[in-house]
Write an enzyme that holds these catalytic residues in place. Structure first.
Site, PDB file in Angstrom:
ATOM      1  N   LYS A 204       0.832  -1.205   0.000  1.00  0.00           N
ATOM      2  CA  LYS A 204       0.000   0.000   0.000  1.00  0.00           C
ATOM      3  C   LYS A 204       0.869   1.258   0.000  1.00  0.00           C
ATOM      4  O   LYS A 204       1.599   1.524   0.948  1.00  0.00           O
ATOM      5  CB  LYS A 204      -0.906   0.058   1.231  1.00  0.00           C
ATOM      6  CG  LYS A 204      -1.864   1.243   1.134  1.00  0.00           C
ATOM      7  CD  LYS A 204      -2.499   1.611   2.448  1.00  0.00           C
ATOM      8  CE  LYS A 204      -1.942   2.861   3.059  1.00  0.00           C
ATOM      9  NZ  LYS A 204      -2.111   4.089   2.299  1.00  0.00           N
ATOM     10  N   CYS A 312      13.460  10.749   6.592  1.00  0.00           N
ATOM     11  CA  CYS A 312      13.511  10.231   7.964  1.00  0.00           C
ATOM     12  C   CYS A 312      14.890  10.385   8.577  1.00  0.00           C
ATOM     13  O   CYS A 312      15.037  10.584   9.770  1.00  0.00           O
ATOM     14  CB  CYS A 312      13.107   8.774   7.962  1.00  0.00           C
ATOM     15  SG  CYS A 312      13.991   7.853   6.713  1.00  0.00           S
TER      16      CYS A 312
END
Ligand code: NAP
Ligand code: MG
Length: 502
Positions: A204, A312
């Site tokens: 996803k 990140c």
């Protein structure tokens, strides 16, 4: 004898104030959008074909640089997750796990080559859908995604060498959920090692950036991968949750926020599902006084402003040794004045669009927090486009270690600058974070690099460089940055059972 006092010569500054000529600009150099075919509507990619969503719902994906709608994309619900997991299970049991590893490798090589063939189109779509500068999607995201497929294709038939005297067997069906900051690259990080080790996949993509994963589905279809080996479900957080909670999933690979990572860990507690979680970060970039200053400044700029700080492992905390702090801060301020913020499709753009209105609001919230906490804010004076979600590169100085802008992940082009005197002090400060994904050290001394890297609690430590990636090196975090490694030999481990050969 009369003594005449010489007038003291004016102190020579060892720094030169750069003056930026604002009277000229780069001519626009937009990449042609005609390279990209974006359909008006996308269905779900299940069992090798495009299937309508059971709930008949679609959602818009927009270009964050213009706020224009690019396409509408199917919203997968639980029934669709069920179909995708069933397709992945069938493909696993009947085809993929039985296929000779060499043959599996050929498919993965084919996908890698096709990504290279369609590199230009993928780069344009990535930039339109996510807002990152075309230079980055063209020169970093897409080639690195292809490299991951090449790298893991090579491992497919060599697992006996990767794990000598042990038998590696696949886990089954992997549920993979990825964020919006590197949409194609994260899909590659997830899919390539899963396929190489004989697993099948339900993936996803993030709600705001589904288009390159859907283009990858087209590539996978064109590559003739057996139906059901890779399934792509678009949707929102609930779609992700339905994958996490599905009993037919054997392994969860998640990249995203620490908050959702914790939810996932709770959801799978007590089940047999394996998991790898790649979560947030607040990387410390450390500059010692013996470092090559200009290179370090350039590295810091790249470390935090690359991809609008939507990284990140962005070097969002800078620790500068006190003796050079003034000089470094001045150079950083001068440098951000030269960064071009604007249309990401333009090849001159350094800083593109913030991925969504929601993320822009979060960044603004932190800018206010920083000011209220008493830090000094310096933002570039560059103009911003009138439409779209944009943010000027910003530096905070006089930041306290305990302040929220030094502790929490902002995920935007915002740098917090702090100072230190000794090695011990900076180690303590750098490690004083709930996160531990990455860090950087800038120094002339090799011994200092080894000393620092040994003591830093971060999954990756770059020395005299920053944000460098290679498919053969593992990446992952400590503490609240998650667990498990992606990339390299280590990246195979989360997708296999190992048994000793008798
Ligand atoms: P996010 O909100 O956690 O979303 C990540 C993915 O999880 C998206 O596909 C999201 O779907 C889905 N999701 C949301 N709620 C879920 C739930 N309850 N169960 C299952 N899936 C769910 O993170 P993000 O804001 O997209 O991404 C930014 C974060 O990712 C930052 O914290 C960043 O540090 C982290 N990140 C980490 C790495 C790493 O390697 N460590 C790499 C890149 C990014 P929707 O998009 O539809 O909400
Ligand atoms: Mg979008």
């Amino acid at each position: 004898m009369a003594v005449t006092k010489k007038k003291a010569a004016p102190k020579k500054s060892n720094t030169v104030k750069l003056k930026f000529d604002t009277s000229w600009n780069y001519a626009p150099a937009p990449e042609s959008k005609s390279a990209a075919t974006i359909h008006k509507q996308y269905d779900l990619f299940i069992n090798g074909e495009w299937q309508k969503p059971s709930g008949k719902k679609y959602f818009d994906t927009i270009n964050p640089a213009t706020e224009e709608k690019l396409s509408e994309v199917a919203m997968a619900n639980e029934a669709d997750t069920n179909k995708a997991v069933t397709a992945a299970r069938n493909a696993y049991e009947k085809v993929w796990k039985k296929m000779p590893a060499k043959e599996r490798g050929k498919y993965i090589f084919r996908i890698a080559r096709m990504i290279q063939e369609k590199a230009r189109e993928l780069a344009v779509i990535e930039t339109l859908d996510g807002g990152k500068p075309i230079r980055e999607s063209r020169d970093f995201d897409v080639p690195t995604a292809a490299n991951h497929f090449f790298y893991y294709a090579g491992w497919a038939d060599k697992l006996e060498y990767a794990f000598p005297n042990r038998q590696a067997s696949p886990l089954g069906v992997a549920g993979q959920i990825i964020p919006w900051n590197f949409p194609l690259l994260m899909a590659a990080w997830k899919i390539a090692p899963a396929l190489a080790t004989g697993n099948t996949v339900v993936l996803k993509p993030a709600e705001t950036t589904p288009l390159t994963a859907l283009k990858l589905a087209e590539i996978i279809q064109e590559a003739d991968l057996p139906p059901g080996v890779v399934n792509i479900l678009t949707g929102a957080g609930e779609t992700g949750a339905s994958i996490v909670n599905h009993p037919g999933i054997d392994k969860i690979a998640f990249t995203g926020s620490t908050e959702v990572g914790k939810l996932i860990q709770r959801a799978i507690a007590g089940t047999n599902k394996k998991a790898t979680l790649e979560l947030g970060g607040k990387a410390a970039n450390i500059i010692f006084e013996d470092a090559p200053i200009d290179q370090a400044v350039e590295g810091v700029i790249n470390g935090i402003f690359f991809n609008q700080g939507h990284v990140c492992c962005a070097g969002s905390r800078l620790y500068v040794q006190e003796s050079i702090a003034k000089q470094v801060i001045r150079k950083l301020k001068d440098r951000i004045e030269t960064l071009i913020v604007g249309d990401p499709i333009d090849k001159n753009t350094d800083i593109g669009a913030i991925n969504s209105k929601q993320q822009l609001d979060t960044i603004h919230k932190y800018l206010n927090i920083g000011k209220k906490e008493g830090a000094e804010m310096y933002e570039s004076s560059c103009p911003l486009p009138r439409k779209g979600y944009f943010c000027r590169p910003t530096i905070f100085t006089n930041v306290a270690q305990s302040s929220r802008i030094a502790q929490e992940e902002i995920f935007g082009p915002v740098l917090a600058v702090l100072t230190f005197r000794t090695d011990d002090e900076v180690i303590e400060k750098a490690n004083n974070s709930p996160y531990g994904l990455s860090a950087g050290v800038w120094t002339d001394k090799g011994s200092k690099i080894f000393n620092m890297t040994k003591r830093m609690r971060a999954g990756v430590v770059w020395a005299n460089t920053f944000n460098k990636f290679d498919p053969s090196s593992p990446f992952g975090g400590y503490k609240e940055s998650g667990f498990g490694r992606e990339g390299g030999l280590h990246g195979l481990m989360p997708y296999i059972h190992l048994t000793h050969q008798s």
